[in-house]
Enzyme design. Structure first.
Site, mmCIF file in Angstrom:
data_model
loop_
_atom_site.group_PDB
_atom_site.id
_atom_site.type_symbol
_atom_site.label_atom_id
_atom_site.label_comp_id
_atom_site.label_asym_id
_atom_site.label_seq_id
_atom_site.Cartn_x
_atom_site.Cartn_y
_atom_site.Cartn_z
ATOM 1 N N GLY A 176 1.057 -1.170 -0.091
ATOM 2 C CA GLY A 176 -0.061 -0.107 0.187
ATOM 3 C C GLY A 176 0.725 1.216 -0.158
ATOM 4 C CB CYS A 177 0.132 4.782 -1.133
ATOM 5 S SG CYS A 177 -1.250 5.108 -0.480
ATOM 6 C CE1 TYR A 178 -1.528 8.158 3.829
ATOM 7 C CE2 TYR A 178 -3.297 6.556 3.705
ATOM 8 C CZ TYR A 178 -2.807 7.920 3.494
ATOM 9 O OH TYR A 178 -3.577 8.834 3.518
ATOM 10 C CB SER A 179 2.303 -0.266 4.120
ATOM 11 O OG SER A 179 1.875 -0.480 2.811
ATOM 12 C CB THR A 180 5.194 2.152 0.029
ATOM 13 O OG1 THR A 180 4.687 1.189 -0.596
ATOM 14 C CG2 THR A 180 6.721 2.485 -0.691
#
Length: 310
Positions: free
Chosen positions: A115-119
């Site tokens: 996911g974007c935030y998790s990246t």
């Protein structure tokens, strides 16, 4: 023969971005499904089985269904949904996770796109836990803001379509207020944390780009490291690759602002380490395009590794 690539869900925000990144490439054969046929299981199954790699840009249930529809075939998968991000049978699609991880993606049949935030969060956290600086039970807090494109077509319409029945008028807002955002499990798992991190994301009135922040009290870390130690650990972790840049301490100290839109349209990510030497605190910040390294760009990066593209 060029590898066949099928984007299942190509008409959604992430799928459209992936298709735009792949169109015009002569080293792949890009399969397509007509908009009116996108829900036809027989047509989807045929394309899924014909593909060398299927990139799944669907809700979780749809992604699981796609894998089932391709059963018995040699198709390899890149899943952009949340469905398989903590599944041990799937390789996590963050090539810079650790040494040798890009090779794991290259040889895998099943890759889960982060996911974007998790990246951004994992990029900051994982090197520190792996090095033994950040205790696994540290009470991690993550602050982040993303452009509204991360919410897909429905949220885009709420910001951009004046006729939408539920428009967003605020310049920014917080959400996932119950502290149960869907990216938290993968952050905890791939950040090697035993304590669930606390995360409340924000959406701003701009289309693409994001910042992810992880503030730290350094006296709670192993050996009470200084800001320079944190920076050196991140720099060593990402040395020798060209996607993640750890901005120099000198450059970080001269900043008066960090813009979430700096890397829009790219698959790059920048990491900043902010704080005064001896101050006992550090603010770690990742900047990336939520539809680039945070979604479509990462999927294409994994695909290139899987087909051996340079």
């Amino acid at each position: 023969m060029a590898p066949k690539i099928f984007i299942d869900g190509e008409h959604g925000t992430t799928g459209l971005q992936i298709r735009q990144r792949l169109e015009g490439r002569s080293d792949i054969d890009l399969l397509a499904i007509a908009h009116q046929d996108r829900h036809d299981k027989n047509i989807r199954a045929s394309l899924l089985k014909a593909a060398d790699i299927a990139i799944l840009c669907l809700p979780d249930a749809g992604a699981r269904e796609s894998v089932e529809l391709a059963a018995g075939s040699a198709t390899r998968f890149i899943d952009a949904s949340t469905a398989h991000r903590t599944d041990p049978d799937w390789v996590f699609g963050f090539a810079e996770l650790e040494a040798g991880h890009a090779a794991k993606i290259a040889g895998s049949k099943k890759v889960s796109n982060p996911g974007c935030y998790s990246t951004g969060a994992i990029a900051l956290i994982r090197p520190l836990t792996a090095a033994g600086l950040l205790p696994a039970d540290y009470p991690v807090t993550i602050n982040a803001i993303s452009g509204y494109s991360g919410g897909g077509k429905a949220l885009i319409a709420r910001f951009e379509d004046d006729s939408d029945p539920n428009p967003v008028s605020a310049p920014a807002y917080l959400y996932a207020l119950a502290l149960a955002h869907k990216h938290v499990p993968e952050i905890q798992a791939h950040g090697q944390l035993t304590r669930r991190p606390l995360f409340t994301p924000n959406v701003g009135r701009y289309a693409q780009g994001m910042t992810v922040q992880v503030p730290l009290h350094l006296d709670l870390l192993a050996g009470s490291p200084d800001v320079s130690d944190i920076h050196a650990t991140l720099a060593a972790h990402y040395a020798g690759q060209d996607v993640v840049e750890v901005v120099s301490l000198e450059a970080c100290s001269g900043l008066d602002m960090i813009e979430p839109t700096e890397l829009v349209g790219t698959n790059q990510m920048k990491l900043f380490v902010l704080g005064k030497s001896g101050g006992g605190q550090a603010n770690l910040i990742a900047v990336l395009d939520n539809l680039g390294k945070g979604a479509s760009g990462a999927a294409v990066q994994s695909m290139d590794l899987m087909i051996g593209a340079s």
